[in-house]
Scaffold this active site. Structure first.
Site, PDB file in Angstrom:
ATOM      1  N   ASP A 170      70.797  48.853 -41.894  1.00 27.66           N
ATOM      2  CA  ASP A 170      69.685  48.408 -41.047  1.00 27.66           C
ATOM      3  C   ASP A 170      69.361  49.348 -39.882  1.00 27.66           C
ATOM      4  O   ASP A 170      70.260  49.845 -39.207  1.00 27.66           O
ATOM      5  CB  ASP A 170      70.016  47.054 -40.390  1.00 27.66           C
ATOM      6  CG  ASP A 170      70.559  46.042 -41.367  1.00 27.66           C
ATOM      7  OD1 ASP A 170      70.570  46.309 -42.571  1.00 27.66           O
ATOM      8  OD2 ASP A 170      70.971  44.966 -40.891  1.00 27.66           O
ATOM      9  N   GLN A 206      72.744  51.175 -38.632  1.00 25.54           N
ATOM     10  CA  GLN A 206      74.052  50.691 -39.087  1.00 25.54           C
ATOM     11  C   GLN A 206      74.671  51.767 -39.965  1.00 25.54           C
ATOM     12  O   GLN A 206      74.004  52.321 -40.857  1.00 25.54           O
ATOM     13  CB  GLN A 206      73.882  49.438 -39.946  1.00 25.54           C
ATOM     14  CG  GLN A 206      73.606  48.175 -39.191  1.00 25.54           C
ATOM     15  CD  GLN A 206      74.872  47.585 -38.605  1.00 25.54           C
ATOM     16  OE1 GLN A 206      75.712  47.028 -39.301  1.00 25.54           O
ATOM     17  NE2 GLN A 206      75.025  47.701 -37.297  1.00 25.54           N
ATOM     18  N   ARG A 239      73.769  35.895 -37.206  1.00 26.04           N
ATOM     19  CA  ARG A 239      73.767  37.291 -36.760  1.00 26.04           C
ATOM     20  C   ARG A 239      72.372  37.871 -36.529  1.00 26.04           C
ATOM     21  O   ARG A 239      71.380  37.240 -36.798  1.00 26.04           O
ATOM     22  CB  ARG A 239      74.515  38.169 -37.776  1.00 26.04           C
ATOM     23  CG  ARG A 239      73.998  38.093 -39.191  1.00 26.04           C
ATOM     24  CD  ARG A 239      74.851  38.969 -40.135  1.00 26.04           C
ATOM     25  NE  ARG A 239      74.417  38.803 -41.500  1.00 26.04           N
ATOM     26  CZ  ARG A 239      74.965  37.960 -42.383  1.00 26.04           C
ATOM     27  NH1 ARG A 239      76.014  37.224 -42.043  1.00 26.04           N
ATOM     28  NH2 ARG A 239      74.486  37.862 -43.608  1.00 26.04           N
ATOM     29  N   GLU A 267      68.315  37.040 -42.562  1.00 23.83           N
ATOM     30  CA  GLU A 267      68.869  38.217 -41.896  1.00 23.83           C
ATOM     31  C   GLU A 267      67.754  38.920 -41.129  1.00 23.83           C
ATOM     32  O   GLU A 267      66.588  38.886 -41.526  1.00 23.83           O
ATOM     33  CB  GLU A 267      69.470  39.196 -42.917  1.00 23.83           C
ATOM     34  CG  GLU A 267      70.689  38.633 -43.627  1.00 23.83           C
ATOM     35  CD  GLU A 267      71.486  39.695 -44.404  1.00 23.83           C
ATOM     36  OE1 GLU A 267      72.708  39.738 -44.255  1.00 23.83           O
ATOM     37  OE2 GLU A 267      70.866  40.460 -45.160  1.00 23.83           O
TER      38      GLU A 267
END
Ligand code: FRU
Length: 478
Positions: A47, A63, A166, A223
């Site tokens: 990401d 990430q 998250r 997400e």
């Protein structure tokens, strides 16, 4: 790539210089390195994180697990850019080095607060039995790139949420800081929680509401939610894992979607308006798109060109994943447009008339027009045996189709080798950005976007027109 958990979660300090050097050498041997897209130096990129404007520059993190093409112990790698086209790694990293992020510094966002950049992210923490305790935590990055982590957890796992909690996105609305966080409830359904910063203190968050998205929410997890505003209209961009295909048809293992609402009521935590769920991208891989409103008011977005649970041909060279071009979001006639930022033209060479040819680079931008009532095809990165990435535009039926079945480096074929989307049955323009193994197609200035990977044989770089001449221009990209 499948690697044992003990390798993927090995503390960074236990990897030797020599092992890291070997990985670097392997990465260097890949024939598929991008020319004008960001890729990881080593290991896996997923990401985009912390996309923001601070200290006179754009900041973008990604990430990363640096030791191979797998999802392991994640860190954030920092890049800066003046123009949203050239990104440079600064060397700064948000490492998984704290009790609150011991098994990974997971995704999150950033916002300039006073003279620091505040990073709001998820600490992936697991106990000896590998039970997860997701923590929403914070850190500050100073102007010279020093990271100072907040010692306390800013938002802990609420009772109505499983371990899947998250990807906080911080944003400002009417001078107040808010954050949205992706979550899963105990019925295994995905949703989004909204928080407000008490007295605008980014270390002090109070729960406002679960966002009502006005749809059945068939997904098991949300997400990477992002709320951005275009002409004051809230656009919610998110990745609803496990979304039912009855709710929205999509082909990739995981979809990336959006909804355009009319208004946002921050006190009640409501997004108001009839906002059908739509696919953000119709290609083979675009996920975890992150967007933010930059201080000049533009809504800017960048996507991970990759998907969870997919192996790529670059895995053999110990790296995987890339970031998309930065796209500016606008709304025209109720439709979301995603267009590469205008500074992209700075990378372009002279316009040349498009014709069938062998490029030397596989690094170019094509601007083509498909007339109404016609069927045209481009075969890119083609070799002499008919392999290549096919883009077929049909303005009779109103369909654009990508086909990557003709290849020696197939992957993720279980999810199909074709993707398509509707296009108007009129003259259509396509802007096609090709970068070694990345293809981003923008229909009519971004009315539809199709992002994909295709891995040609070394030297396969022809542009062919199997159904006759396609009119347009070719620009080499520097
Ligand atoms: C999305 C995601 C996020 C998570 C991160 C971990 O691709 O699963 O939800 O924070 O990746 O790398």
């Amino acid at each position: 790539m499948n690697l044992p958990q003990e390798v993927r979660y090995r503390p960074y300090q236990e990897w030797t210089e020599d092992q890291f050097l070997q990985i670097k050498n392997k990465v260097a041997q890949s024939p598929w390195h991008a020319n004008y897209h960001s890729e990881p130096q080593t290991g896996l990129l997923n990401d985009p994180n912390g996309f923001s404007y601070f200290d006179g520059k754009y900041h973008l993190f990604y990430q990363n697990w640096p030791y191979g093409a797998a999802h392991g112990l994640k860190q954030w790698v920092h890049m800066t850019s003046e123009d949203l086209v050239h990104f440079e790694e600064s060397g700064t990293k948000l490492l998984p080095d704290h009790v609150n992020d011991a098994q990974g510094a997971y995704s999150g966002s950033a916002y300039a607060v006073d003279d620091k950049l505040f990073l709001f992210y998820t600490g992936n923490v697991r106990d000896q039995n590998w039970v997860r305790d997701p923590r929403q935590i914070g850190a500050y990055m100073t102007k010279d790139g020093q990271i100072e982590k907040c010692s306390q957890v800013l938002i802990s796992q609420p009772e109505d949420v499983t371990e899947h909690f998250r990807d906080p996105q911080i944003f400002k609305y009417q001078e107040h800081f808010y954050a949205i966080v992706g979550a899963q409830n105990h019925e295994q359904k995905g949703f989004i929680k909204l928080y407000k910063a008490v007295a605008n203190d980014v270390e002090n968050w109070k729960f406002v509401a679960d966002l009502d998205l006005g749809r059945q929410a068939s997904e098991y997890m949300v997400e990477c939610p992002n709320l951005v505003f275009v002409n004051e209209k809230p656009i919610l961009i998110y990745s609803p894992q496990g979304l039912s295909k009855d709710e929205l048809n999509y082909d990739n293992i995981y979809p990336n979607t959006y909804q355009i609402f009319d208004t946002f009521d921050p006190e009640k935590g409501q997004l108001i308006g009839d906002a059908p769920l739509q696919n953000l991208d119709f290609g083979f891989e675009a996920y975890a798109t992150q967007a933010f409103n930059s201080p000049d008011g533009r809504a800017l977005a960048v996507s991970w060109i990759g998907l969870p649970d997919v192996d790529y041909p670059t895995d053999d060279y110990d790296y995987q994943g890339a970031l998309s071009l930065v796209k500016e979001l606008t709304i025209k006639d109720g439709v979301l447009y995603q267009k590469p930022v205008s500074a992209m033209s700075n990378l372009q060479g002279q316009a040349q008339i498009l014709e069938e040819k062998n490029t030397t680079t596989n690094s170019y931008h094509l601007q083509v027009t498909i007339p109404a009532q016609s069927q045209k095809e481009l075969l890119l990165m083609a070799d002499a045996y008919g392999n290549g990435f096919a883009i077929a535009a049909d303005t009779v039926t109103g369909t654009l189709t990508l086909d990557r079945s003709k290849t020696k480096h197939g992957f993720a074929e279980a999810y199909g080798t074709k993707r398509s989307c509707q296009i108007p049955k009129e003259d259509v323009t396509l802007n096609i950005y090709v970068d070694q193994s990345i293809i981003e197609v923008f229909v009519n200035d971004g009315q539809a976007v199709l992002t994909s990977r295709y891995f040609p044989e070394n030297g396969a770089s022809a542009i062919l027109m199997p159904k006759g001449k396609v009119d347009g221009h070719y620009y080499e990209m520097r």
